[in-house]
Design a protein around this motif. Structure first.
Motif, PDB file in Angstrom:
ATOM      1  N   ASN A 109      -1.245   5.758   5.032  1.00 37.73           N
ATOM      2  CA  ASN A 109      -2.608   6.206   5.271  1.00 37.73           C
ATOM      3  C   ASN A 109      -3.523   5.092   5.785  1.00 37.73           C
ATOM      4  O   ASN A 109      -4.723   5.105   5.558  1.00 37.73           O
ATOM      5  CB  ASN A 109      -3.215   6.824   3.997  1.00 37.73           C
ATOM      6  N   GLY A 110      -2.919   4.117   6.482  1.00 39.98           N
ATOM      7  CA  GLY A 110      -3.712   3.198   7.274  1.00 39.98           C
ATOM      8  C   GLY A 110      -4.111   1.886   6.644  1.00 39.98           C
ATOM      9  O   GLY A 110      -4.648   1.012   7.327  1.00 39.98           O
ATOM     10  N   HIS A 111      -3.855   1.691   5.318  1.00 43.90           N
ATOM     11  CA  HIS A 111      -4.340   0.480   4.650  1.00 43.90           C
ATOM     12  C   HIS A 111      -3.322  -0.043   3.645  1.00 43.90           C
ATOM     13  O   HIS A 111      -2.447   0.691   3.191  1.00 43.90           O
ATOM     14  CB  HIS A 111      -5.656   0.759   3.928  1.00 43.90           C
ATOM     15  N   GLY A 112      -3.479  -1.306   3.281  1.00 44.07           N
ATOM     16  CA  GLY A 112      -2.641  -1.918   2.266  1.00 44.07           C
ATOM     17  C   GLY A 112      -3.236  -3.236   1.835  1.00 44.07           C
ATOM     18  O   GLY A 112      -4.199  -3.740   2.426  1.00 44.07           O
ATOM     19  N   THR A 113      -2.655  -3.834   0.797  1.00 42.90           N
ATOM     20  CA  THR A 113      -3.135  -5.116   0.292  1.00 42.90           C
ATOM     21  C   THR A 113      -1.995  -5.828  -0.426  1.00 42.90           C
ATOM     22  O   THR A 113      -1.030  -5.194  -0.866  1.00 42.90           O
ATOM     23  CB  THR A 113      -4.339  -4.915  -0.658  1.00 42.90           C
ATOM     24  N   TYR A 114      -2.112  -7.148  -0.549  1.00 46.69           N
ATOM     25  CA  TYR A 114      -1.112  -7.946  -1.252  1.00 46.69           C
ATOM     26  C   TYR A 114      -1.549  -8.232  -2.677  1.00 46.69           C
ATOM     27  O   TYR A 114      -2.748  -8.264  -2.994  1.00 46.69           O
ATOM     28  CB  TYR A 114      -0.914  -9.284  -0.541  1.00 46.69           C
ATOM     29  N   SER A 115      -0.560  -8.502  -3.531  1.00 44.77           N
ATOM     30  CA  SER A 115      -0.843  -9.024  -4.866  1.00 44.77           C
ATOM     31  C   SER A 115      -1.438 -10.417  -4.730  1.00 44.77           C
ATOM     32  O   SER A 115      -1.389 -11.048  -3.669  1.00 44.77           O
ATOM     33  CB  SER A 115       0.435  -9.060  -5.712  1.00 44.77           C
ATOM     34  N   LEU A 116      -1.992 -10.915  -5.824  1.00 47.40           N
ATOM     35  CA  LEU A 116      -2.667 -12.212  -5.799  1.00 47.40           C
ATOM     36  C   LEU A 116      -1.746 -13.324  -5.321  1.00 47.40           C
ATOM     37  O   LEU A 116      -2.157 -14.208  -4.564  1.00 47.40           O
ATOM     38  CB  LEU A 116      -3.209 -12.525  -7.203  1.00 47.40           C
ATOM     39  N   ASP A 117      -0.477 -13.288  -5.743  1.00 48.75           N
ATOM     40  CA  ASP A 117       0.465 -14.335  -5.346  1.00 48.75           C
ATOM     41  C   ASP A 117       1.215 -14.020  -4.057  1.00 48.75           C
ATOM     42  O   ASP A 117       2.060 -14.806  -3.614  1.00 48.75           O
ATOM     43  CB  ASP A 117       1.461 -14.616  -6.470  1.00 48.75           C
ATOM     44  N   GLY A 165      -9.320 -12.530  -7.405  1.00 46.67           N
ATOM     45  CA  GLY A 165      -8.894 -13.314  -8.554  1.00 46.67           C
ATOM     46  C   GLY A 165      -8.078 -12.568  -9.576  1.00 46.67           C
ATOM     47  O   GLY A 165      -7.805 -13.089 -10.662  1.00 46.67           O
ATOM     48  N   SER A 166      -7.663 -11.348  -9.267  1.00 45.71           N
ATOM     49  CA  SER A 166      -6.871 -10.564 -10.215  1.00 45.71           C
ATOM     50  C   SER A 166      -5.873  -9.714  -9.445  1.00 45.71           C
ATOM     51  O   SER A 166      -5.860  -9.710  -8.210  1.00 45.71           O
ATOM     52  CB  SER A 166      -7.779  -9.657 -11.053  1.00 45.71           C
ATOM     53  N   ASP A 167      -5.047  -8.977 -10.172  1.00 42.82           N
ATOM     54  CA  ASP A 167      -4.127  -8.031  -9.547  1.00 42.82           C
ATOM     55  C   ASP A 167      -4.549  -6.596  -9.799  1.00 42.82           C
ATOM     56  O   ASP A 167      -3.758  -5.668  -9.608  1.00 42.82           O
ATOM     57  CB  ASP A 167      -2.694  -8.269 -10.046  1.00 42.82           C
ATOM     58  N   LEU A 168      -5.779  -6.380 -10.216  1.00 39.60           N
ATOM     59  CA  LEU A 168      -6.292  -5.031 -10.403  1.00 39.60           C
ATOM     60  C   LEU A 168      -6.594  -4.422  -9.039  1.00 39.60           C
ATOM     61  O   LEU A 168      -7.239  -5.046  -8.192  1.00 39.60           O
ATOM     62  CB  LEU A 168      -7.561  -5.060 -11.251  1.00 39.60           C
ATOM     63  N   LEU A 169      -6.094  -3.203  -8.830  1.00 42.70           N
ATOM     64  CA  LEU A 169      -6.280  -2.528  -7.554  1.00 42.70           C
ATOM     65  C   LEU A 169      -7.477  -1.582  -7.615  1.00 42.70           C
ATOM     66  O   LEU A 169      -7.771  -0.987  -8.650  1.00 42.70           O
ATOM     67  CB  LEU A 169      -5.033  -1.734  -7.189  1.00 42.70           C
ATOM     68  N   VAL A 170      -8.152  -1.445  -6.475  1.00 45.48           N
ATOM     69  CA  VAL A 170      -9.220  -0.463  -6.303  1.00 45.48           C
ATOM     70  C   VAL A 170      -8.782   0.472  -5.187  1.00 45.48           C
ATOM     71  O   VAL A 170      -8.418   0.017  -4.097  1.00 45.48           O
ATOM     72  CB  VAL A 170     -10.556  -1.119  -5.937  1.00 45.48           C
ATOM     73  N   VAL A 171      -8.798   1.775  -5.451  1.00 40.84           N
ATOM     74  CA  VAL A 171      -8.312   2.764  -4.493  1.00 40.84           C
ATOM     75  C   VAL A 171      -9.427   3.735  -4.148  1.00 40.84           C
ATOM     76  O   VAL A 171     -10.102   4.276  -5.036  1.00 40.84           O
ATOM     77  CB  VAL A 171      -7.106   3.551  -5.049  1.00 40.84           C
ATOM     78  N   ALA A 172      -9.634   3.949  -2.848  1.00 39.07           N
ATOM     79  CA  ALA A 172     -10.577   4.956  -2.370  1.00 39.07           C
ATOM     80  C   ALA A 172      -9.807   6.255  -2.161  1.00 39.07           C
ATOM     81  O   ALA A 172      -9.145   6.437  -1.134  1.00 39.07           O
ATOM     82  CB  ALA A 172     -11.229   4.507  -1.071  1.00 39.07           C
ATOM     83  N   ARG A 192     -12.645  16.465  -4.797  1.00 37.21           N
ATOM     84  CA  ARG A 192     -13.057  15.588  -5.892  1.00 37.21           C
ATOM     85  C   ARG A 192     -12.671  14.147  -5.538  1.00 37.21           C
ATOM     86  O   ARG A 192     -11.705  13.600  -6.082  1.00 37.21           O
ATOM     87  CB  ARG A 192     -12.419  16.002  -7.213  1.00 37.21           C
ATOM     88  N   PRO A 193     -13.403  13.531  -4.617  1.00 33.86           N
ATOM     89  CA  PRO A 193     -13.094  12.141  -4.295  1.00 33.86           C
ATOM     90  C   PRO A 193     -13.360  11.250  -5.498  1.00 33.86           C
ATOM     91  O   PRO A 193     -14.156  11.588  -6.382  1.00 33.86           O
ATOM     92  CB  PRO A 193     -14.056  11.820  -3.148  1.00 33.86           C
ATOM     93  N   ASN A 194     -12.681  10.121  -5.545  1.00 35.36           N
ATOM     94  CA  ASN A 194     -12.963   9.170  -6.627  1.00 35.36           C
ATOM     95  C   ASN A 194     -12.624   7.757  -6.205  1.00 35.36           C
ATOM     96  O   ASN A 194     -11.897   7.520  -5.245  1.00 35.36           O
ATOM     97  CB  ASN A 194     -12.236   9.557  -7.925  1.00 35.36           C
ATOM     98  N   LEU A 195     -13.190   6.836  -6.951  1.00 39.33           N
ATOM     99  CA  LEU A 195     -12.859   5.421  -6.862  1.00 39.33           C
ATOM    100  C   LEU A 195     -12.067   5.104  -8.115  1.00 39.33           C
ATOM    101  O   LEU A 195     -12.572   5.254  -9.226  1.00 39.33           O
ATOM    102  CB  LEU A 195     -14.154   4.610  -6.809  1.00 39.33           C
ATOM    103  N   SER A 196     -10.802   4.695  -7.953  1.00 42.17           N
ATOM    104  CA  SER A 196      -9.937   4.455  -9.107  1.00 42.17           C
ATOM    105  C   SER A 196      -9.541   2.987  -9.183  1.00 42.17           C
ATOM    106  O   SER A 196      -9.158   2.378  -8.177  1.00 42.17           O
ATOM    107  CB  SER A 196      -8.673   5.308  -9.023  1.00 42.17           C
ATOM    108  N   TYR A 197      -9.640   2.445 -10.397  1.00 46.17           N
ATOM    109  CA  TYR A 197      -9.165   1.100 -10.683  1.00 46.17           C
ATOM    110  C   TYR A 197      -7.826   1.234 -11.388  1.00 46.17           C
ATOM    111  O   TYR A 197      -7.725   1.887 -12.438  1.00 46.17           O
ATOM    112  CB  TYR A 197     -10.157   0.356 -11.576  1.00 46.17           C
ATOM    113  N   LEU A 198      -6.789   0.605 -10.820  1.00 44.33           N
ATOM    114  CA  LEU A 198      -5.435   0.741 -11.334  1.00 44.33           C
ATOM    115  C   LEU A 198      -4.838  -0.630 -11.627  1.00 44.33           C
ATOM    116  O   LEU A 198      -5.063  -1.589 -10.880  1.00 44.33           O
ATOM    117  CB  LEU A 198      -4.536   1.459 -10.314  1.00 44.33           C
ATOM    118  N   SER A 199      -4.060  -0.705 -12.702  1.00 47.71           N
ATOM    119  CA  SER A 199      -3.310  -1.936 -12.976  1.00 47.71           C
ATOM    120  C   SER A 199      -2.213  -2.067 -11.927  1.00 47.71           C
ATOM    121  O   SER A 199      -1.867  -1.099 -11.230  1.00 47.71           O
ATOM    122  CB  SER A 199      -2.692  -1.867 -14.371  1.00 47.71           C
TER     123      SER A 199
END
Length: 360
Positions: A109-117, A165-172, A192-199
């Protein structure tokens, strides 16, 4: 000790002694951006903070966003959603190191991110039938083999980022179920859109939802400040005659804050915020609308500052220094936006796509 073992250990020591390549070896790009060149070819560009092209890497089809490895000069270029490719690219040689494909029945779906390390790549995905959200996990240390997945905690996830500074993810989670064949929205009345914080293992840490009268405001894109403040850009799926806010701010444990501009400016955006960024100081945040041809700037506390007109503008990122923004548009312009207004920096023979992704 056998000669072959001595040779192996010597080779290992020599490899460890070699300097590790970093982003400076790829020209020190400030941004990544996808584009369509004048001949119709698609590519991923590395850009300096003044808009100069430092490298160009061909893409097989239209790109959308990208993400940069935190230390290695590697970028992952994502297909325009709904897409089925994500290319891991060595930005020094231009070599494609891996071509990622989602599991059967899934779409990137067009996006991604890396872990802190930098060891794990997280990708925004959905199940084609029903648009249930998934976050894919890929092993960036071992050829980007797929490690698994977990639920995004919503329908139609788009952007995903990691809290600094963390590995907590934020998802739109955009909240829109779409037809897998033609992307026709199927659930506008029940969104029902949401902003979710995930480990990093997928456990839900916090969820932010909008008020019922704004349930058709799809949460799409994210910008994160170094202290954890999250800014999110939305796309309104409801009555076009309504002036709704397209920018929200949230900090974990606090109430969400929506940021309405003057009514005329809200209507000028045509219900669509395409990209979002904090400035370098984190004191202002900007959203763009290619549909409305507008750039809106707000204080990071939520107050409206100003709007500028620019046709087909979308990409936005922090300008070098403390204040201001860099924007890109579909006519190839790269410009700086600051208190003085919009100042062109350079123009390329291409049409810049939706996003201007900071490196580092």
């Amino acid at each position: 000790m056998r000669p072959d073992r001595r040779y192996f250990l010597a080779s290992l020591a020599a490899t460890a002694a070699l300097p590790r390549l970093g982003w400076a070896d790829a020209g020190g790009p400030a941004f990544l951006a996808a584009a369509q060149d004048a001949d119709g070819a698609r590519a991923l560009y590395g850009l300096s903070d003044r808009g100069e092209a430092l490298f160009r890497i061909p893409l097989p089809a239209r790109g959308h966003a990208a993400t940069a490895h935190p230390t290695r000069p590697e970028a992952v270029a994502f297909a325009r959603r709904p897409g089925t490719f994500a290319l891991v690219i060595d930005c020094i040689s231009g070599v494609v190191l891996a071509r990622l494909t989602p599991p059967e029945g899934r779409q990137f779906n067009g996006h991604g991110t890396y872990s802190l390390d930098g060891a794990v790549l997280y990708t925004s995905e959905l199940v084609a039938e029903g648009s249930a959200g998934r976050i894919g996990l890929w092993d960036a240390r071992r050829g980007y083999a797929r490690l698994g997945e977990f639920a995004s905690n919503g329908i139609g996830p788009h952007d995903v980022k990691r809290l600094p500074g963390s590995d907590l993810l934020v998802v739109a989670n955009g909240g829109i179920e779409t037809d897998p064949a033609d992307r026709t929205p199927l659930n506008l009345d029940t969104m029902r859109p949401n902003l979710s914080y995930l480990s990093p293992e997928g456990q839900v840490q916090e969820v932010v939802e909008l008020a019922p009268d704004l349930a058709q405001n799809s949460i799409r894109h994210l910008a994160l400040r170094s202290d954890g403040l999250v800014a999110f850009a939305m796309q309104w799926q409801g009555d076009a005659a309504l002036a709704v806010p397209l920018l929200g701010l949230h900090r974990r444990g606090a109430a969400v804050r929506l940021c309405p501009p003057p009514e005329a400016e809200a209507l000028a955006m045509r219900g669509y915020a395409g990209s979002i960024a904090f400035d370098g100081a984190g004191q202002q945040v900007a959203i763009t609308s290619p549909r409305g041809g507008r750039i809106e700037v707000y204080e990071a506390t939520g107050g409206f500052v100003r709007a500028l007109a620019r046709a087909d503008v979308c990409g936005v990122g922090p300008a070098p220094g403390a204040a201001g923004f860099i924007v890109t548009d579909g006519q190839g312009l790269i410009a700086r936006v600051g208190a003085e207004g919009l100042r062109p920096l350079t123009r390329a023979a291409c049409a810049w796509d939706n996003h201007l992704i900071p490196v580092g």
